[in-house]
Design an enzyme around this catalytic site. Structure first.
Site, mmCIF file in Angstrom:
data_model
loop_
_atom_site.group_PDB
_atom_site.id
_atom_site.type_symbol
_atom_site.label_atom_id
_atom_site.label_comp_id
_atom_site.label_asym_id
_atom_site.label_seq_id
_atom_site.Cartn_x
_atom_site.Cartn_y
_atom_site.Cartn_z
ATOM 1 N N ASP A 31 0.817 -1.204 0.000
ATOM 2 C CA ASP A 31 0.000 0.000 0.000
ATOM 3 C C ASP A 31 0.855 1.259 0.000
ATOM 4 O OD1 ASP A 31 -2.048 1.823 0.334
ATOM 5 O OD2 ASP A 31 -2.305 1.415 2.469
ATOM 6 N N ASP A 59 -2.274 5.782 -5.349
ATOM 7 C CA ASP A 59 -2.460 4.882 -4.211
ATOM 8 C C ASP A 59 -2.704 3.445 -4.663
ATOM 9 O OD1 ASP A 59 -3.037 3.693 -1.818
ATOM 10 O OD2 ASP A 59 -4.665 5.052 -1.269
#
Length: 380
Positions: free
Chosen positions: A89, A270
């Site tokens: 992430d 992201d």
């Protein structure tokens, strides 16, 4: 740049160690059968992970895609190693996995770290609490040896969750954060920074290739870039400011009509987000422009029109990045087609967009910590 080409050549050499990509059962059918798909889609914007390939200068980790929402891969923790499936992430900085002390249902469904079985485990008296879009994770900060393929970080600080107030349907054990240290919840050195500081990687970069339509082949690579995964040249975008994977976006438009970000805005690249998110009013404008109609928590279009829908163009650093209808429309288990645009609830007072996997499946992405920039190129 010459070094990119050279590293690409290295990755093709025989010195790469390849670990087979293991297919994970899609979450769509499983959750649909249990009537939990809507909750899962609503709550989870995460995605990705790693296994390993290794070259002398470049480490590549395959990723597994589950339902085109999360990309999973493996890391190991402890001595002897205990294996975990994690989401890689870029929207967060910390690594955490479930603790053997976590007795609630969310933890019991996943692999839990058994610290008493690790000879290199080191406890601390620090605690943490992390809030994600899907809930809260609480636990303790500890140290142990963490391996990402052939990359090894000894005495690495990470979190052991003792309580996870998140959906019990998450298909991953934990999260591997790859953002800057400045946004760490417990202010310890993230694993990428530790590997970089210790010289374990040759260049302070990592990159993602995310396969489309459930295909295998997704990878995250550390220490360089393999040019086989993209077409043309990498377009570099400076961060604003350094310390977060955020860039300036010029505007968003459809068929020459500016529909969002008219005065410029910010965009977070992201890998832990599934969709494209933005301010509610502007997302609603996009839905209206393409003729999507609301039903429940989603917006739908007739599947027969998907290939005729206009591309939505994200202009970043004077370069256009089109996202066609076939990329921003997904089909659910009932055969209905829905859009992948969502309200960004984290910044209602600021125009910040989140470019998640819908965008990143189209564009190979390079995260360059050495120059505080992101590189984007059309994925193969």
């Amino acid at each position: 740049m010459k070094w990119l080409v050279l590293l690409g050549l290295v990755s093709i050499s025989e010195c790469i160690v390849k670990i087979p990509l293991r297919r994970v059962k899609t979450m769509r059918k499983t959750l649909s059968e249990k009537n939990m798909l809507n909750n899962f889609l609503k709550e989870h914007a995460y995605r990705l992970s790693q296994i390993s390939f290794r070259g002398s200068n470049l480490t590549i980790h395959p990723l597994r895609n589950t339902k085109d929402l999360v990309y999973l891969g493996n890391i190991t923790i402890g001595t002897p190693p205990q294996e975990f499936q994690v989401v890689s992430d870029t929207g967060s900085s910390d690594l955490w996995v479930p603790s053997d002390f976590c007795a609630i249902e969310a933890c019991s469904l996943h692999t839990r770290f058994r610290h008493l079985q690790s000879s290199t485990f080191r406890p601390t008296n620090r605690t943490f609490s992390i809030t994600y879009g899907c809930g809260t994770v609480k636990g303790v900060v500890v140290h142990d040896t963490v391996r990402i393929g052939d990359l090894v970080s000894t005495d690495q600080p990470f979190g052991l969750s003792t309580a996870e107030h998140v959906s019990r349907c998450t298909p991953f054990d934990g999260v591997l954060g790859l953002n800057y240290p400045s946004i760490s919840f417990w202010s310890t050195i993230p694993i990428f920074d530790k590997l970089k500081n210790e010289g374990a990687i040759s260049e302070p970069v990592f990159a993602f290739y995310l396969s489309k339509d459930g295909q295998e082949g997704s990878v995250v690579m550390f220490g360089g870039v393999d040019h086989r995964y993209y077409k043309g040249e990498l377009n570099w975008v400076p961060l604003i400011p350094a310390g977060n994977w955020m860039v300036h976006m010029d505007r968003i438009y459809i068929e020459r009509n500016v529909i969002a970000c008219s005065a410029g805005c910010k965009a977070v690249v992201d890998t832990g987000a599934a969709f494209i998110e933005g301010p509610k009013s502007q997302v609603d404008n996009m839905q209206k422009f393409i003729g999507a109609r609301p039903r429940g928590s989603k917006y739908y279009v007739p599947c027969s029109v998907v290939n005729t829908l206009p591309s939505i163009i994200f202009r970043i650093n004077s370069i256009n990045y089109p996202v066609p209808g076939r990329a921003y429309i997904l089909k659910n288990h009932r055969g209905r087609c829905y859009t992948t645009f969502k309200e960004n609830q984290w910044s209602p007072s600021t125009e910040i967009w989140i470019l998640g996997d819908v965008f990143l499946r189209l564009y190979f992405s390079v995260f360059d910590r050495g120059h505080d920039r992101i590189g984007l190129a059309r994925a193969v």
